[in-house]
Design an enzyme around this catalytic site. Structure first.
Site, PDB file in Angstrom:
ATOM      1  N   THR A  86       0.871  -1.180   0.000  1.00 54.04           N
ATOM      2  CA  THR A  86       0.000   0.000   0.000  1.00 54.04           C
ATOM      3  C   THR A  86       0.914   1.237   0.000  1.00 54.04           C
ATOM      4  O   THR A  86       0.991   1.952   0.999  1.00 54.04           O
ATOM      5  CB  THR A  86      -0.929   0.026   1.234  1.00 54.04           C
ATOM      6  OG1 THR A  86      -0.143  -0.238   2.412  1.00 54.04           O
ATOM      7  CG2 THR A  86      -2.035  -1.002   1.137  1.00 54.04           C
ATOM      8  N   THR A 122      -0.985  -2.705   5.563  1.00 52.65           N
ATOM      9  CA  THR A 122      -1.409  -1.533   6.349  1.00 52.65           C
ATOM     10  C   THR A 122      -2.392  -0.716   5.520  1.00 52.65           C
ATOM     11  O   THR A 122      -2.040  -0.209   4.460  1.00 52.65           O
ATOM     12  CB  THR A 122      -0.174  -0.681   6.712  1.00 52.65           C
ATOM     13  OG1 THR A 122       0.733  -1.517   7.421  1.00 52.65           O
ATOM     14  CG2 THR A 122      -0.549   0.518   7.565  1.00 52.65           C
ATOM     15  N   GLU A 151       0.062  -6.531  10.674  1.00 47.72           N
ATOM     16  CA  GLU A 151       1.354  -7.191  10.836  1.00 47.72           C
ATOM     17  C   GLU A 151       2.312  -6.239  11.538  1.00 47.72           C
ATOM     18  O   GLU A 151       2.359  -5.058  11.204  1.00 47.72           O
ATOM     19  CB  GLU A 151       1.883  -7.547   9.440  1.00 47.72           C
ATOM     20  CG  GLU A 151       3.128  -8.360   9.454  1.00 47.72           C
ATOM     21  CD  GLU A 151       3.002  -9.536  10.395  1.00 47.72           C
ATOM     22  OE1 GLU A 151       2.309 -10.488  10.039  1.00 47.72           O
ATOM     23  OE2 GLU A 151       3.593  -9.506  11.498  1.00 47.72           O
ATOM     24  N   ASN A 210       2.702   2.467  14.604  1.00 46.57           N
ATOM     25  CA  ASN A 210       3.830   2.942  13.795  1.00 46.57           C
ATOM     26  C   ASN A 210       4.088   4.434  14.003  1.00 46.57           C
ATOM     27  O   ASN A 210       5.234   4.867  14.118  1.00 46.57           O
ATOM     28  CB  ASN A 210       3.575   2.660  12.303  1.00 46.57           C
ATOM     29  CG  ASN A 210       4.048   1.259  11.919  1.00 46.57           C
ATOM     30  OD1 ASN A 210       4.463   0.482  12.763  1.00 46.57           O
ATOM     31  ND2 ASN A 210       3.984   0.933  10.639  1.00 46.57           N
ATOM     32  N   GLY A 255      19.572   9.089  15.212  1.00 43.39           N
ATOM     33  CA  GLY A 255      20.238   8.760  13.952  1.00 43.39           C
ATOM     34  C   GLY A 255      19.905   9.754  12.860  1.00 43.39           C
ATOM     35  O   GLY A 255      19.516  10.899  13.140  1.00 43.39           O
ATOM     36  N   CYS A 262       7.591   1.883   5.820  1.00 46.08           N
ATOM     37  CA  CYS A 262       6.433   1.966   6.733  1.00 46.08           C
ATOM     38  C   CYS A 262       6.295   3.308   7.426  1.00 46.08           C
ATOM     39  O   CYS A 262       5.309   4.012   7.201  1.00 46.08           O
ATOM     40  CB  CYS A 262       6.534   0.848   7.760  1.00 46.08           C
ATOM     41  SG  CYS A 262       6.681  -0.771   6.985  1.00 46.08           S
ATOM     42  N   ARG A 329      14.110   1.578   0.423  1.00 48.71           N
ATOM     43  CA  ARG A 329      12.978   2.487   0.278  1.00 48.71           C
ATOM     44  C   ARG A 329      13.017   3.555   1.376  1.00 48.71           C
ATOM     45  O   ARG A 329      13.173   3.232   2.544  1.00 48.71           O
ATOM     46  CB  ARG A 329      11.656   1.702   0.330  1.00 48.71           C
ATOM     47  CG  ARG A 329      11.386   0.951  -0.961  1.00 48.71           C
ATOM     48  CD  ARG A 329      10.134   0.121  -0.875  1.00 48.71           C
ATOM     49  NE  ARG A 329      10.290  -0.998   0.044  1.00 48.71           N
ATOM     50  CZ  ARG A 329       9.301  -1.836   0.363  1.00 48.71           C
ATOM     51  NH1 ARG A 329       8.109  -1.667  -0.137  1.00 48.71           N
ATOM     52  NH2 ARG A 329       9.520  -2.843   1.198  1.00 48.71           N
TER      53      ARG A 329
HETATM   54  C1  UGA Z   1       8.311  -0.899  11.344  1.00 48.29           C
HETATM   55  C2  UGA Z   1       7.770  -1.362  12.720  1.00 48.29           C
HETATM   56  O1  UGA Z   1       8.850  -1.394  13.668  1.00 48.29           O
HETATM   57  C3  UGA Z   1       7.147  -2.754  12.622  1.00 48.29           C
HETATM   58  O2  UGA Z   1       6.564  -3.098  13.866  1.00 48.29           O
HETATM   59  C4  UGA Z   1       6.063  -2.715  11.545  1.00 48.29           C
HETATM   60  O3  UGA Z   1       5.485  -4.004  11.355  1.00 48.29           O
HETATM   61  C5  UGA Z   1       6.669  -2.274  10.214  1.00 48.29           C
HETATM   62  O4  UGA Z   1       7.250  -0.949  10.396  1.00 48.29           O
HETATM   63  C6  UGA Z   1       5.578  -2.215   9.191  1.00 48.29           C
HETATM   64  O5  UGA Z   1       4.669  -1.376   9.327  1.00 48.29           O
HETATM   65  O6  UGA Z   1       5.524  -3.095   8.324  1.00 48.29           O
HETATM   66  P1  UGA Z   1      10.495  -1.437   9.908  1.00 48.29           P
HETATM   67  O7  UGA Z   1      10.011  -0.379   8.959  1.00 48.29           O
HETATM   68  O8  UGA Z   1      10.936  -2.740   9.361  1.00 48.29           O
HETATM   69  O9  UGA Z   1       9.359  -1.795  10.984  1.00 48.29           O
HETATM   70  O10 UGA Z   1      11.725  -0.832  10.674  1.00 48.29           O
HETATM   71  P2  UGA Z   1      12.055  -0.315  12.144  1.00 48.29           P
HETATM   72  O11 UGA Z   1      12.975  -1.253  12.787  1.00 48.29           O
HETATM   73  O12 UGA Z   1      10.837   0.056  12.876  1.00 48.29           O
HETATM   74  O13 UGA Z   1      12.864   1.013  11.786  1.00 48.29           O
HETATM   75  C7  UGA Z   1      12.264   2.074  11.059  1.00 48.29           C
HETATM   76  C8  UGA Z   1      13.218   3.224  10.925  1.00 48.29           C
HETATM   77  O14 UGA Z   1      13.425   3.858  12.185  1.00 48.29           O
HETATM   78  C9  UGA Z   1      14.601   2.849  10.412  1.00 48.29           C
HETATM   79  O15 UGA Z   1      15.042   3.817   9.497  1.00 48.29           O
HETATM   80  C10 UGA Z   1      15.461   2.846  11.660  1.00 48.29           C
HETATM   81  O16 UGA Z   1      16.818   3.086  11.416  1.00 48.29           O
HETATM   82  C11 UGA Z   1      14.813   3.981  12.440  1.00 48.29           C
HETATM   83  N1  UGA Z   1      15.056   3.877  13.891  1.00 48.29           N
HETATM   84  C12 UGA Z   1      14.509   2.852  14.602  1.00 48.29           C
HETATM   85  C13 UGA Z   1      15.809   4.857  14.529  1.00 48.29           C
HETATM   86  O17 UGA Z   1      16.309   5.807  13.896  1.00 48.29           O
HETATM   87  N2  UGA Z   1      15.986   4.758  15.889  1.00 48.29           N
HETATM   88  C14 UGA Z   1      15.461   3.749  16.620  1.00 48.29           C
HETATM   89  O18 UGA Z   1      15.659   3.743  17.850  1.00 48.29           O
HETATM   90  C15 UGA Z   1      14.701   2.770  15.963  1.00 48.29           C
END
Ligand code: UGA
Length: 433
Positions: A86, A122, A151, A210, A255, A262, A329
């Site tokens: 999506t 989503t 999810e 999210n 960061g 997402c 992405r």
């Molecule tokens: C995120 C959610 O964590 C999942 O629970 C959800 O299922 C998923 O989106 C989704 O909607 O499908 P994801 O996008 O795989 O998962 O990645 P994250 O680990 O959440 O990280 C997202 C971004 O935030 C990354 O760029 C990461 O580097 C950044 N981030 C994360 C930070 O800058 N600091 C943090 O402490 C954590």
């Protein structure tokens, strides 16, 4: 149970393989014929830790198959799971529902007997109602219940998360559908919380979760800016905050901004959905804006790396939006590289997993190095943009011999500052002196 998963992306593929491992009979369907051909020949079409072994094991056992045909997979299914993308709509910025609608229209004709149709993608609040009506319209005879089954997998940890979910959220008012989904996950023990709610609440829980995590990241990034100006160390501040169980210690790593498929799209979609409903979500709006600016600020910081003088060549370590994935992405790294390219800088980049994906994006506009040390050769600044473990082990003595000027901008706070400085580097990181 017989499961059909529609969509073989970052959600569909690990989920399909996971359900097969739980003992279900799974067919993963995709309308991309080339992708299905690759999957059938045993090739994994995306990088996800542990996925290849999981897939191979379940393909060999006969519980996991791939198909491009809904006619061959939907009629016998007890549960059809929609896990197509999506992406943001190019104009409205809301979640683009075209793939969901297309999947629903196609599957409608093939429903046979009672089936649960669950949406894992989503989707905006109210989508379940819309898709239910669409399927009814296409196939008035179909006996089915529409369920929202959001999810919460993280990319890079999708296989682990599939088997260790914090919670299962199941959105439906139908008792039969609830029981069917409960059966789907019956091998998970009582430690996995199950939350049965109405369908719209379930759809909203996904966005609310999210967006909350995105706000948390934006918060710690702003706190990092504050720490830099006041002499505090954001790592220590985050640790101290995280010890309060009401706050929690996760998602407090500052960061270069959040990226991926997402958070950026879901925060914008939520703001847009709220506006449509006459609700202002100022906190999330500020997060979206702050996250966009963040990447410009980080690019500026890299360009102005202390002591660099003229910067001609920058070595970038990390292209993926985070570690553990080849997904680029909305990667902060790529946006930062674009700012650096606009400033006329030559870029040499290395990423352990995302080189193939990034090469398709950049072609020969940037140079790709064969390993992290090759990237450093003659560079004026090293910018660390993704927190891969192998970058943590960078041999700083070797790095110092390779680089033209000794500047490190560590945007993930993964190196030891004193060690970097002891090796002659001018070292800056996020939120600490
Ligand atoms: C995120 C959610 O964590 C999942 O629970 C959800 O299922 C998923 O989106 C989704 O909607 O499908 P994801 O996008 O795989 O998962 O990645 P994250 O680990 O959440 O990280 C997202 C971004 O935030 C990354 O760029 C990461 O580097 C950044 N981030 C994360 C930070 O800058 N600091 C943090 O402490 C954590």
């Amino acid at each position: 149970m017989k499961i059909t998963v529609i969509g073989t992306g970052y959600v569909g593929l690990p989920s399909g393989a996971g359900f097969a491992e739980l003992g279900h009979d799974v067919i993963c369907v995709d309308n991309d014929l080339a992708k299905v051909a690759l999957l059938r020949s045993g090739q994994v079409t995306l990088y996800e830790a542990g996925l290849e072994e999981l897939m191979m094991r379940n393909v060999a056992s006969g519980r996991l198959r791939f198909s491009s045909s809904m006619a061959d997979s939907v009629p016998q299914a007890d549960v059809v799971i929609i896990a197509v993308g999506t992406p943001p709509h190019p104009i409205t910025k809301e979640a683009d529902m075209k793939y969901i609608r297309a999947a629903a229209i196609e599957l409608a004709d093939h429903l046979s007997g009672y089936t649960v149709v669950a949406i894992k993608s989503t989707v905006p609040v109210g989508t379940g109602d819309e898709i239910e009506a669409l399927i009814h319209l296409k196939n008035p005879e179909a006996q089915f219940d529409m369920v929202s089954l959001p999810e919460f997998l993280r990319e890079g940890y999708a296989v682990y998360d599939f088997f260790h979910p914090d919670r299962l959220v199941i959105g439906t008012d139908s008792e039969v559908a609830r029981n069917t989904i409960a059966k789907l996950y019956s091998s998970f023990g009582p430690e996995t919380k199950r939350l049965f709610v109405n369908r719209r609440s379930s759809e909203a829980i996904k966005y609310a979760s999210n967006a909350f995590l995105a706000v948390k990241i934006h918060y710690i990034n702003e706190m990092a800016n504050f720490c830099e100006k006041t002499g505090a160390d954001v790592t220590e501040v985050a640790k101290g905050m995280g010890m309060d169980e009401r706050i929690g210690n996760r998602f407090l790593n500052p960061g270069p901004g959040f990226g991926g498929s997402c958070f950026p799209k879901d925060t914008i979609a939520l703001v847009t959905m709220a506006q449509k409903n006459g609700v202002k979500m100022s906190l999330i709006e500020a997060t979206v804006e702050g996250n966009t600016k963040r990447k410009q600020q980080v690019a500026k910081r890299i360009l102005e790396a202390p002591g660099s003088g003229d910067v001609h060549k920058i070595a970038v370590l990390g292209l993926a939006f985070k570690n553990g994935t080849d997904d680029c992405r909305e990667s902060p790294s790529l946006e930062i590289i674009n700012h650096l390219l606009d400033a006329g800088i030559s870029i040499v980049a290395y990423d352990p997993k995302a080189m193939k994906v990034a090469k398709q994006i950049y072609g020969d506009r940037i140079e790709f190095a064969s390993d992290m040390y090759a990237a450093l050769k003659d560079a004026d600044v090293l910018a660390i943009l993704t927190e891969w473990d192998e970058f943590r082990d960078l041999d700083l003595h070797k790095a110092a011999q390779l680089m033209n000027k000794l500047n490190i901008v560590d945007c993930r706070n993964i190196l030891n500052p004193s060690l970097a400085r002891a090796n002659g580097f001018s070292y800056s990181s996020i939120g600490r002196a």
